[in-house]
Motif scaffolding. Sequence first.
Motif, PDB file in Angstrom:
ATOM      1  N   UNK A   3       0.830  -1.198   0.000  1.00  0.00           N
ATOM      2  CA  UNK A   3       0.000   0.000   0.000  1.00  0.00           C
ATOM      3  C   UNK A   3       0.865   1.248   0.000  1.00  0.00           C
ATOM      4  N   UNK A   4       0.248   2.362  -0.325  1.00  0.00           N
ATOM      5  CA  UNK A   4       0.938   3.646  -0.274  1.00  0.00           C
ATOM      6  C   UNK A   4      -0.043   4.741   0.087  1.00  0.00           C
ATOM      7  N   UNK A   5       0.488   5.827   0.572  1.00  0.00           N
ATOM      8  CA  UNK A   5      -0.284   7.030   0.892  1.00  0.00           C
ATOM      9  C   UNK A   5       0.273   8.183   0.067  1.00  0.00           C
ATOM     10  N   UNK A   6      -0.601   9.012  -0.450  1.00  0.00           N
ATOM     11  CA  UNK A   6      -0.170  10.184  -1.223  1.00  0.00           C
ATOM     12  C   UNK A   6      -0.708  11.455  -0.580  1.00  0.00           C
ATOM     13  N   UNK A   7       0.157  12.408  -0.361  1.00  0.00           N
ATOM     14  CA  UNK A   7      -0.219  13.691   0.250  1.00  0.00           C
ATOM     15  C   UNK A   7       0.033  14.807  -0.755  1.00  0.00           C
ATOM     16  N   UNK A   8      -0.998  15.557  -1.056  1.00  0.00           N
ATOM     17  CA  UNK A   8      -0.979  16.621  -2.067  1.00  0.00           C
ATOM     18  C   UNK A   8      -0.868  17.969  -1.369  1.00  0.00           C
TER      19      UNK A   8
ATOM     20  N   UNK B 294       4.211   7.771   0.185  1.00  0.00           N
ATOM     21  CA  UNK B 294       4.814   7.014   1.278  1.00  0.00           C
ATOM     22  C   UNK B 294       4.340   5.569   1.229  1.00  0.00           C
ATOM     23  N   UNK B 295       5.278   4.651   1.276  1.00  0.00           N
ATOM     24  CA  UNK B 295       4.921   3.230   1.295  1.00  0.00           C
ATOM     25  C   UNK B 295       4.293   2.866   2.632  1.00  0.00           C
ATOM     26  N   UNK B 296       3.436   1.848   2.615  1.00  0.00           N
ATOM     27  CA  UNK B 296       2.797   1.374   3.840  1.00  0.00           C
ATOM     28  C   UNK B 296       3.720   0.485   4.650  1.00  0.00           C
ATOM     29  N   UNK B 297       3.160  -0.553   5.264  1.00  0.00           N
ATOM     30  CA  UNK B 297       3.931  -1.420   6.143  1.00  0.00           C
ATOM     31  C   UNK B 297       4.831  -2.399   5.426  1.00  0.00           C
ATOM     32  N   UNK B 298       4.737  -2.479   4.110  1.00  0.00           N
ATOM     33  CA  UNK B 298       5.585  -3.377   3.329  1.00  0.00           C
ATOM     34  C   UNK B 298       6.287  -2.596   2.227  1.00  0.00           C
ATOM     35  N   UNK B 299       7.447  -3.091   1.823  1.00  0.00           N
ATOM     36  CA  UNK B 299       8.168  -2.462   0.718  1.00  0.00           C
ATOM     37  C   UNK B 299       7.371  -2.576  -0.572  1.00  0.00           C
ATOM     38  N   UNK B 300       7.524  -1.582  -1.440  1.00  0.00           N
ATOM     39  CA  UNK B 300       6.830  -1.595  -2.723  1.00  0.00           C
ATOM     40  C   UNK B 300       7.847  -1.396  -3.840  1.00  0.00           C
ATOM     41  N   UNK B 301       7.477  -1.774  -5.049  1.00  0.00           N
ATOM     42  CA  UNK B 301       8.363  -1.619  -6.203  1.00  0.00           C
ATOM     43  C   UNK B 301       7.860  -0.590  -7.207  1.00  0.00           C
ATOM     44  N   UNK B 302       6.591  -0.200  -7.095  1.00  0.00           N
ATOM     45  CA  UNK B 302       6.012   0.793  -8.019  1.00  0.00           C
ATOM     46  C   UNK B 302       4.791   1.416  -7.360  1.00  0.00           C
ATOM     47  N   UNK B 303       4.446   2.619  -7.813  1.00  0.00           N
ATOM     48  CA  UNK B 303       3.262   3.289  -7.282  1.00  0.00           C
ATOM     49  C   UNK B 303       2.583   4.112  -8.362  1.00  0.00           C
ATOM     50  N   UNK B 304       1.293   4.317  -8.171  1.00  0.00           N
ATOM     51  CA  UNK B 304       0.485   5.151  -9.063  1.00  0.00           C
ATOM     52  C   UNK B 304      -0.431   6.010  -8.205  1.00  0.00           C
TER      53      UNK B 304
ATOM     54  N   UNK C 218       7.456   2.305   4.866  1.00  0.00           N
ATOM     55  CA  UNK C 218       7.450   3.609   5.506  1.00  0.00           C
ATOM     56  C   UNK C 218       8.286   4.671   4.821  1.00  0.00           C
ATOM     57  N   UNK C 219       8.998   4.306   3.746  1.00  0.00           N
ATOM     58  CA  UNK C 219       9.849   5.282   3.047  1.00  0.00           C
ATOM     59  C   UNK C 219       9.010   6.163   2.118  1.00  0.00           C
ATOM     60  N   UNK C 220       9.548   7.334   1.786  1.00  0.00           N
ATOM     61  CA  UNK C 220       8.793   8.313   0.989  1.00  0.00           C
ATOM     62  C   UNK C 220       9.605   8.840  -0.176  1.00  0.00           C
ATOM     63  N   UNK C 221       8.903   9.353  -1.162  1.00  0.00           N
ATOM     64  CA  UNK C 221       9.501  10.107  -2.253  1.00  0.00           C
ATOM     65  C   UNK C 221       8.531  11.209  -2.648  1.00  0.00           C
ATOM     66  N   UNK C 222       8.987  12.190  -3.374  1.00  0.00           N
ATOM     67  CA  UNK C 222       8.134  13.303  -3.781  1.00  0.00           C
ATOM     68  C   UNK C 222       8.198  13.503  -5.288  1.00  0.00           C
TER      69      UNK C 222
END
Length: 467
Positions: A370-375, A392-402, A442-446
């Motif tokens: 899962x991921x969270x997006x803040x605008x 921001x990724x949720x409780x597990x690592x992710x490889x891609x997001x939309x 839990x890591x983030x990117x912008x």
Amino acid sequence: MKRRLAIFGVALVAVAASFVVYAQQASAAVGLHISGRNIVEANGQQFIMRGVNHPHVWYTSQTSSFANVKALGANTVRVVLGSGKRWGPSTDVANVISLCKTNRLICVLEVHDTTGYGEDGAAATLDEAVNYWISQKSALVGQESYVVINIGNEPIGNNNPAQWTAATTAAIQKMRSNGFQHLLMVDAPNWGQDWQNVMRDNAQTVLDADTQRNTVLSIHMYSVYNTAAKITDYLDRFQAAGWPLVIGEFGWQFNSGEVDHETILAQANARGLGYLGWSWSGNTDPILDMATNFNPAQLTTWGQRIFNGANGIKATAKEATIYSGGTGSPSPSRSSASPSTSPSPSRSASPSSSPSPSRSASSSPTGGKACTATYSIVGQWPGGFQGDVKVTAGGSAITAWTVAWTFANGQAITQSWNATITTSGAAVTARNVDYNGALGAGASTNFGFLGSSNATNGIPSLSCTAS
């Protein structure tokens, strides 16, 4: 801070037929000083600045930037500091100087709070900037071979630029009466661009105010200087008068009618003038970033041109002899239209300079990956705005997001970075690019974008999906 200039034509006023040549030699050559129209080191070797601006006061943790710009060939870095009037106060001057010296860079230190005084109500006076330098004197004395003090950035706006002469004269004299022997740099009025020629027409008065004859003038070239003719005419006047000059800031021609950076680079190289491009990274107007996210492996078009171009830093920079011990060696390898005929400031760098407060909205993560997006709206002006989305990724690592949303008030995206954005009417879909899709738990990117807007610019609801 500053906005990019609207396309604007400026006719330079004719200068009096005769100039008094500023043939100066510092009375006490304790370090970097002026000889004729050149900057020289204590040993008499000419030093030509080739470097960039680094917005340190807003990004104090980005200390790797000093090593990174050096590795790309720079011999100088102009460091943005704050006096505490608007930004800072920067109390880490000794550490900044140490970073410059460790990386064999000449350090140009500037107080940014003076930007646009008289037009920007939050700006500091040059006298207040001098008080800041006095407060930091213990870190500066003895560093005259390594440090240039740029008293105040773009110290006068477009309202009453004539005040620049007296204010600059007084600032220089106050620096000297307080014992500073450094090479001083003074910026032009009109947000640094001198489009009304106040610095050009009063240069001799200001230079004569320095009892040590150790001041260099600095012009900032943005969209006022959008043709080769305007650039060469301005530089010709200073060269003919024998006045010392550096190009302390300039941008690049990302659109027709913007600053003619190729002519600036070529003319600076041909005339032996120093130049310092704006800026390494961190602009709220990212078109002026040389490196994306302060990453030297992600040079932008502007970064490639200023570092690797034919007249760029790598091809023309020579390290100061205070470091090399010889004769100098090659270094290692938001905008708003300005009203009528008054150019507005040239660019935006400070993350706290946005005309409107930040507002945000977050999505809700779903189960599994899962991921969270803040605008957030981080800057807004009539007809446009800058947005930022934090993923921001949720409780597990992710490889891609939309991330997806739908604008409700007629907004439209005109430019983006750090994401691949597609639109269909009001619907927007943003997908990661190859370097920011993989996020640990839990890591983030912008990612960010510029957009057009109407009077209402509401915050949309977001969805974020991950894999």
